[in-house]
Design a protein around this motif. Sequence first.
Motif, PDB file in Angstrom:
ATOM      1  N   GLU A  90       0.558  -1.216   0.024  1.00 50.15           N
ATOM      2  CA  GLU A  90      -0.041  -0.015   0.114  1.00 50.15           C
ATOM      3  C   GLU A  90       0.838   1.207  -0.085  1.00 50.15           C
ATOM      4  N   ASP A  91       1.891   1.190   0.750  1.00 46.42           N
ATOM      5  CA  ASP A  91       2.847   2.429   0.733  1.00 46.42           C
ATOM      6  C   ASP A  91       3.881   2.654  -0.141  1.00 46.42           C
ATOM      7  N   GLN A  92       4.019   1.629  -1.158  1.00 49.00           N
ATOM      8  CA  GLN A  92       5.101   1.566  -2.116  1.00 49.00           C
ATOM      9  C   GLN A  92       4.252   1.530  -3.443  1.00 49.00           C
ATOM     10  N   LEU A  93       3.269   2.067  -3.713  1.00 47.75           N
ATOM     11  CA  LEU A  93       2.839   1.969  -4.915  1.00 47.75           C
ATOM     12  C   LEU A  93       3.693   2.565  -5.977  1.00 47.75           C
ATOM     13  N   ASP A  94       4.372   3.424  -5.788  1.00 46.92           N
ATOM     14  CA  ASP A  94       5.309   3.988  -6.796  1.00 46.92           C
ATOM     15  C   ASP A  94       6.713   3.537  -7.118  1.00 46.92           C
ATOM     16  N   SER A  95       6.853   2.259  -6.418  1.00 47.27           N
ATOM     17  CA  SER A  95       8.128   1.736  -6.357  1.00 47.27           C
ATOM     18  C   SER A  95       7.990   0.534  -7.562  1.00 47.27           C
ATOM     19  N   SER A  96       9.134   0.110  -8.180  1.00 51.79           N
ATOM     20  CA  SER A  96       8.910  -0.758  -9.303  1.00 51.79           C
ATOM     21  C   SER A  96       8.321  -2.242  -8.877  1.00 51.79           C
ATOM     22  N   GLY A  97       7.667  -2.552  -9.781  1.00 57.26           N
ATOM     23  CA  GLY A  97       6.887  -3.973  -9.728  1.00 57.26           C
ATOM     24  C   GLY A  97       8.108  -5.251  -9.513  1.00 57.26           C
ATOM     25  N   LEU A  98       9.093  -4.911 -10.195  1.00 58.57           N
ATOM     26  CA  LEU A  98      10.411  -5.781 -10.091  1.00 58.57           C
ATOM     27  C   LEU A  98      10.999  -5.951  -8.744  1.00 58.57           C
TER      28      LEU A  98
END
Lengths: 296, 299
Positions: free
Chosen positions: B185-193
């Motif tokens: 929830e709090d890292q939606l901007d970090s890479s999916g990888l």
Amino acid sequence: MAADTQEASVDSGFGQISRTKDVAFRLLALAATLIGIVSLAALLLNVAVDAVGWLDWSFLTNPPHPNPNNAGFLPAIVGSIAIMIMIALVTFPLGVGAAIYLEEYASDGYLTRFIQLNIANLAGVPSVVYGLLGLGLFVGLFNIGYGSVLAAAFTVALLILPIVIISAQEAIRSVPDSQRQASYGMGATKWQTIRNVVLPRAMPGIMTGTILALGRAIGETAPLIMIAAPTTVFGVPNSLLSKVSAMPLQIYNWASYPQTEFQYGVVAAGVVTLLVILLTINSVAIIIRNRYQQRT
Amino acid sequence: MTNKQMTSSETEQTDDQQPNPTPGTDSLADRGTDIGVETSSRDDPATVTDRTIIESRDLDVYYGDDQALNGISMEIPEQQVTALIGPSGCGKSTFLRSINRMNDLIDIARVDGELFFREKNVYDDDVDPVALRRRIGMVFQSPNPFPKSIYDNVAYGLRVQGQDDNLDEKVHTALERAALLDEVEDQLDSSGLDLSGGQQQRLCIARAIAPDPEVILMDEPASALDPVATSKIEDLIEDLAEEYTVIIVTHNMQQAARISDKTAVFLTGGNLVEFDDTTKIFENPESDRVEDYITGKFG
């Protein structure tokens, strides 16, 4: 030493195995590397030493002059940069477009293979032949002027286009197929997949290939001679149709002057300038590329 | 080139099955298919009323000269989990990929027969495979998130399908349904990888369900994951079946037994040997070959 280690290995079963060939090959490979690097360094050093005293602000800002002490490089520098910009504008869209077509759209038939084979062969055609093509096509048929900026740019663009296409194809091919599948599986169209998934991932590789190709373009001399670009112009080109000289052409011309001041000092100053500009363009492009890489 | 790569890997699969055409395979397949369809509506009262969402009739798929699927006829019920099991190269993945016409992406693939999705043959000329894939989501064998942020991964399908109103809300809902929201929830901007393998696969599931498809196809979704991540995916699949029709290819028979309502057994040569309720398949299969396969005598 080799004999010692072999004996040891016989004794215990876990002893040293002979590394003689390992060591020998390693030294050989090191020597091969050093020969290349050392000779390049020696060349650069030699040129740089020769250029001292000749490469100064007035050299960079003056037009050429029969007197070596007043000789300047400005028209050739501006000419080269103008040609490079035009080449980049022409080859990038054409090269990437062709690569996308060949990789993503064309089916794997005889025609595609024929095109592919031809592109590979075109990458190996001598540049003087492209000069002839440019002379016939751009100067003769389209009549855009002997030795004009446009004629020079289009001719050299044709020369490096196969290299740009091939490297862009490789970059596109290296995008994992699972990524395309993921996109198509989401109901994306081909264009959406190329735009959102393939190109962003292939872009650093495409840019690397284009930069290397431009590096080759900046040093090209023969095609420029073929389209009758003047070896020396005294004024900075003021339109795309004005006659233009380029750095390697001007250097080549200076080297044929009888005065030793030209043959050593002025030529060396020109070479150093050419290399510095080439390396600057490359580093700027690499910085742009790395930025792009981080974003995706 | 991409097509060539896919093609070669697919032909390898089909090559595998070519050298050992079992005598009598065809009759077995026919028997199995008939039994499957009939018993499913006869034996189990719970599923009698279930509507069929996908039905294949005599579906053949060829890769060049190699036949990967041989006369597959089956009816897949809505809002249930249907498992496709069988040994490698038996055509189960090919069948899955022919449902949303992913096989169209392979130059040499050719499809004969009919495959109905909500009573419309998806191989009719007026069906756009892109539109079809917008109604049938897909999750692949190894997690394949895009090198984009978690948010953009989930939003990908919504964006390409033009459903980009209330994007935030839809992304959150999809992550919640995929049981991933709490973790990211709090890292939606970090890479999916940057996520772990199991999280990546749940991200791919969130991506697949975000545009709210009617069917979710899963091609061995847990085969690249560790047991803990696998069990999370399995729980998730059971939850998803409350809202979606799930069709899952797996080579893990225990997994099929655990999570599916219906099981289809494909054996060599691209034949569907038996299709029935999962309990029936695992406890009392009609076909001896299915019994041998289930009990681990081959495959």
